[in-house]
Enzyme design. Structure first.
Site, PDB file in Angstrom:
ATOM      1  N   HIS A  18     -12.414  43.481 -25.476  1.00  0.00           N
ATOM      2  CA  HIS A  18     -11.378  43.015 -23.236  1.00  0.00           C
ATOM      3  C   HIS A  18     -10.552  42.745 -23.703  1.00  0.00           C
ATOM      4  O   HIS A  18      -9.651  42.717 -24.825  1.00  0.00           O
ATOM      5  CB  HIS A  18     -12.415  41.726 -22.937  1.00  0.00           C
ATOM      6  N   HIS A  21      -8.769  40.073 -26.795  1.00  0.00           N
ATOM      7  CA  HIS A  21      -7.734  40.918 -27.651  1.00  0.00           C
ATOM      8  C   HIS A  21      -6.560  41.801 -27.521  1.00  0.00           C
ATOM      9  O   HIS A  21      -6.345  42.646 -28.080  1.00  0.00           O
ATOM     10  CB  HIS A  21      -8.439  42.047 -27.900  1.00  0.00           C
ATOM     11  N   CYS A 128     -22.550  26.632 -35.609  1.00  0.00           N
ATOM     12  CA  CYS A 128     -22.362  28.002 -34.471  1.00  0.00           C
ATOM     13  C   CYS A 128     -22.582  29.568 -34.940  1.00  0.00           C
ATOM     14  O   CYS A 128     -21.447  29.526 -35.341  1.00  0.00           O
ATOM     15  CB  CYS A 128     -21.254  27.409 -33.139  1.00  0.00           C
ATOM     16  N   CYS A 131     -18.886  31.605 -33.407  1.00  0.00           N
ATOM     17  CA  CYS A 131     -17.686  30.508 -34.055  1.00  0.00           C
ATOM     18  C   CYS A 131     -17.864  31.357 -35.143  1.00  0.00           C
ATOM     19  O   CYS A 131     -16.778  31.249 -35.602  1.00  0.00           O
ATOM     20  CB  CYS A 131     -17.228  29.372 -33.827  1.00  0.00           C
ATOM     21  N   CYS A 145     -22.748  24.258 -28.643  1.00  0.00           N
ATOM     22  CA  CYS A 145     -21.142  24.658 -28.514  1.00  0.00           C
ATOM     23  C   CYS A 145     -20.697  24.852 -27.518  1.00  0.00           C
ATOM     24  O   CYS A 145     -20.750  25.800 -26.734  1.00  0.00           O
ATOM     25  CB  CYS A 145     -21.014  25.787 -29.230  1.00  0.00           C
ATOM     26  N   HIS A 148     -19.584  28.688 -26.194  1.00  0.00           N
ATOM     27  CA  HIS A 148     -20.675  29.090 -26.579  1.00  0.00           C
ATOM     28  C   HIS A 148     -21.538  28.865 -26.208  1.00  0.00           C
ATOM     29  O   HIS A 148     -22.646  28.607 -26.775  1.00  0.00           O
ATOM     30  CB  HIS A 148     -20.592  30.249 -28.312  1.00  0.00           C
ATOM     31  N   LYS A 304     -14.362  31.130 -17.753  1.00  0.00           N
ATOM     32  CA  LYS A 304     -14.523  31.223 -19.427  1.00  0.00           C
ATOM     33  C   LYS A 304     -15.021  33.112 -18.978  1.00  0.00           C
ATOM     34  O   LYS A 304     -16.049  33.690 -18.743  1.00  0.00           O
ATOM     35  CB  LYS A 304     -15.170  30.573 -20.263  1.00  0.00           C
ATOM     36  N   LYS A 307     -20.080  36.979 -21.378  1.00  0.00           N
ATOM     37  CA  LYS A 307     -20.652  38.931 -20.832  1.00  0.00           C
ATOM     38  C   LYS A 307     -22.579  38.311 -20.150  1.00  0.00           C
ATOM     39  O   LYS A 307     -22.462  39.114 -18.915  1.00  0.00           O
ATOM     40  CB  LYS A 307     -21.801  38.837 -21.879  1.00  0.00           C
TER      41      LYS A 307
HETATM   42  N1  MSP Z   1     -12.773  37.748 -36.567  1.00  0.00           N
HETATM   43  C1  MSP Z   1     -11.899  36.747 -35.974  1.00  0.00           C
HETATM   44  C2  MSP Z   1     -10.318  36.315 -36.232  1.00  0.00           C
HETATM   45  C3  MSP Z   1     -10.206  36.516 -37.299  1.00  0.00           C
HETATM   46  S1  MSP Z   1      -8.796  37.209 -38.207  1.00  0.00           S
HETATM   47  C4  MSP Z   1      -8.455  36.510 -39.794  1.00  0.00           C
HETATM   48  C5  MSP Z   1     -12.359  36.093 -34.523  1.00  0.00           C
HETATM   49  N2  MSP Z   1     -12.268  37.681 -33.566  1.00  0.00           N
HETATM   50  S2  MSP Z   1     -12.362  37.158 -31.909  1.00  0.00           S
HETATM   51  O1  MSP Z   1     -12.576  38.731 -31.924  1.00  0.00           O
HETATM   52  O2  MSP Z   1     -13.018  36.373 -31.168  1.00  0.00           O
HETATM   53  O3  MSP Z   1     -11.100  37.650 -31.610  1.00  0.00           O
HETATM   54  C6  MSP Z   1     -10.278  35.950 -31.357  1.00  0.00           C
HETATM   55  C7  MSP Z   1      -9.254  36.535 -30.649  1.00  0.00           C
HETATM   56  O4  MSP Z   1      -8.704  37.961 -29.826  1.00  0.00           O
HETATM   57  C8  MSP Z   1      -8.100  35.489 -29.666  1.00  0.00           C
HETATM   58  O5  MSP Z   1      -7.483  34.667 -31.388  1.00  0.00           O
HETATM   59  C9  MSP Z   1      -7.550  35.965 -29.412  1.00  0.00           C
HETATM   60  O6  MSP Z   1      -6.328  36.532 -30.088  1.00  0.00           O
HETATM   61  C10 MSP Z   1      -7.991  37.265 -28.975  1.00  0.00           C
HETATM   62  N3  MSP Z   1      -8.907  36.504 -27.661  1.00  0.00           N
HETATM   63  C11 MSP Z   1     -10.066  36.784 -27.124  1.00  0.00           C
HETATM   64  N4  MSP Z   1     -10.379  35.906 -26.163  1.00  0.00           N
HETATM   65  C12 MSP Z   1      -9.461  35.657 -25.585  1.00  0.00           C
HETATM   66  C13 MSP Z   1      -9.028  34.941 -24.594  1.00  0.00           C
HETATM   67  N5  MSP Z   1     -10.152  34.991 -23.471  1.00  0.00           N
HETATM   68  N6  MSP Z   1      -7.299  35.098 -23.836  1.00  0.00           N
HETATM   69  C14 MSP Z   1      -6.611  35.418 -24.424  1.00  0.00           C
HETATM   70  N7  MSP Z   1      -7.373  35.208 -25.887  1.00  0.00           N
HETATM   71  C15 MSP Z   1      -8.355  35.881 -26.485  1.00  0.00           C
HETATM   72  O7  MSP Z   1     -11.553  35.369 -33.808  1.00  0.00           O
END
Ligand code: MSP
Length: 481
Positions: A18, A21, A128, A131, A145, A148, A304, A307
């Site tokens: 999304h 990311h 959780c 997380c 959490c 979540h 936030k 889904k």
């Molecule tokens: N898989 C772990 C990361 C492991 S790294 C060794 C993880 N994945 S995640 O899919 O949840 O990705 C988290 C990251 O996605 C956040 O740190 C950020 O880089 C990005 N983001 C996810 N949602 C976000 C927002 N709503 N806003 C900004 N960045 C976001 O954690």
């Protein structure tokens, strides 16, 4: 020789990517493109990828009635195509289900065990799955959490293997103080430091109940905690591809949002320190990453992204409507990098029409049109050297992307004003010499603008350069109603 190794988090592959990311990945792309110009193409390594093990992925696969490996294999192309649509110039797309990575992770932990930094203990706690971490009662809101609220916090009671994180409190604080590694922005660093100072507890690094993961080498009944598996990717990606190699380590920049800063700023350096003191280690002494930068979180209309709320934004939909560069531009300027911000399609559209179509698009169109109509001879120069010490560069290196783009927009607005003041269409009738001078100046400005836009808006930058060469204007950003 200077090198720049930059990483995004490897994203959980329980669903398609999304705009959250996309945000981190775009920022990493800007830095990669910038440093490729500064240090040379070959001296930048940009890693992204997917985090494919653990309970979260297993649950997602199960809800799709699929085998987890098949499930993740089918999602990987969605990540890759999204990054392609956004013009992300990554060098490595890393997947934790790579068998060589699995071996690497096992070996890494076996060495910590040999060093007596891993031990077994029975543990009961709240977990959780969202997380993928243990949580404590006081962090919960109404028993859930806060990140979540739709996932149940589960009570875990297991015998697990633990890593002696507690031993690393002082080494970590010292390393931060000595700037062996830097946590940014400063406010986040202060939060991390005070939390470490309050004391560190040992963490469990294996799960008995999770089958979808890498088994521990010495105890195959347990799989390796998904966060340890994931963090190690930054190193194993270099080690297992001999063409890449460990010469790239340490990472120069780990980028992420604030949600996972603790893992990167505390657990990761502690694991590296633990490993690095082993003298006969094939990796040598593990240096710490140079910089760890945590940006803020996006919300959608103040909420936030989730889904269940149904407000998750697929970057591909925006790219289709507005183009990759517009999405990149909007996300990088919507909020200062480091702070939380709200995003909306309405705002994207307004900014597209005002800043990209009216200001930038019009400028290019007018200037190219006039140069071609009045038949003024202009030639591209090598402006690369001119942009080397600019204010924009300094801002990029400090990850102040919104300001950097505002600086470039100052130039764009100034050029538009310059046209209004000098009215070339009137000079064409009575002062051809001045006309030529003015159009030359504008041509040079456009060239500078094209070069400074390159890391941010690569497609637009290339199109502007092309139009400067051919003197055939095509609308860069057609207005959107
Ligand atoms: N898989 C772990 C990361 C492991 S790294 C060794 C993880 N994945 S995640 O899919 O949840 O990705 C988290 C990251 O996605 C956040 O740190 C950020 O880089 C990005 N983001 C996810 N949602 C976000 C927002 N709503 N806003 C900004 N960045 C976001 O954690």
């Amino acid at each position: 020789m200077k090198k720049y190794y930059i990483t995004t988090p490897i994203y959980y592959i329980n669903d398609v990517p999304h705009i959250g990311h996309a945000y981190t990945t775009i920022a990493a792309d800007v830095l990669s493109r910038y440093f490729r110009v500064k240090f040379g193409e070959k001296n930048v390594l940009f890693l992204t990828g997917t985090d494919e093990h653990g309970a979260k992925i297993a649950e997602a696969a199960k809800s799709h009635h699929q085998d987890p490996q098949k499930f993740v294999d089918e999602l990987v192309p969605k990540f890759k195509s999204t990054w392609k649509n956004l013009n992300i110039s990554y060098d490595i797309f890393f997947r934790t289900t790579n068998p060589k990575h699995e071996k690497f992770v096992q070996n890494f932990l076996s060495r910590l065990k040999e060093k007596d930094l891993i031990y077994k203990k029975k543990y009961t706690g709240l977990y959780c799955v969202g997380c993928e971490k243990f949580v404590v009662e006081k962090d919960l809101v109404d028993g859930k959490c806060p990140d979540h609220p739709n996932k149940k916090v589960i009570c875990h009671s297991e015998e697990n293997w633990f890593f002696k994180l507690s031993k690393f409190q002082k080494p970590l604080l010292d390393a931060i103080k000595n700037k062996d590694y830097e946590i940014l922005p400063l406010t986040r660093k202060n939060e991390v430091v005070s939390k470490i100072a309050m004391g560190l507890e040992d963490i469990s690094i294996s799960r008995a109940g999770v089958k979808w993961g890498i088994p521990l080498e010495w105890d195959k009944s347990q799989t390796i905690y998904v966060w340890v598996d994931a963090l190690l990717n930054y190193l194993s990606a270099l080690n297992i591809d001999k063409k890449v190699g460990l010469k790239w380590w340490p990472a120069d920049m780990h980028l992420m949002a604030k949600d996972i800063l603790w893992f990167h700023a505390v657990i990761w350096p502690a694991l590296l320190m633990a490993y690095g003191s082993i003298e006969d280690s094939p990796l040598g002494v593990c240096k710490l990453p140079k910089k760890i930068f945590a940006h803020g979180f996006f919300t959608i209309n103040g909420q936030k992204m989730s889904k269940t709320v149904g407000n998750v934004i697929d970057p591909n939909v925006w790219v289709k409507k507005y183009g990759a560069d517009a999405v990149r531009y909007y996300l990088l300027t919507v909020t200062p990098f480091g702070e939380d911000g709200n995003v909306s399609e309405e705002e994207l559209k307004t900014r597209y029409n005002n800043e990209l179509a009216n200001e930038l698009g019009n400028l290019i169109n007018r200037v190219i049109n006039m140069i071609s109509r009045y038949n003024v001879k202009c030639q591209m120069s090598n402006v690369k050297t001119k942009i080397q010490n600019s204010k924009v560069n300094k801002l990029i290196e400090e990850l102040i992307f919104d300001e950097a783009l505002r600086e470039i927009w100052k130039e764009i607005r100034a050029a538009n004003n310059f046209i209004e003041q000098n009215r070339p269409w009137e000079l064409a009738k009575n002062d051809p010499e001045k006309l030529e001078k003015i159009l030359h100046d504008l041509f040079n400005n456009l060239e500078l603008i094209a070069y400074s836009l390159e890391p941010f808006l690569p497609e637009t930058s290339a199109k502007i350069k092309d139009q400067l060469k051919t003197l055939i204007p095509k609308p860069l950003f057609p207005r959107i109603k």
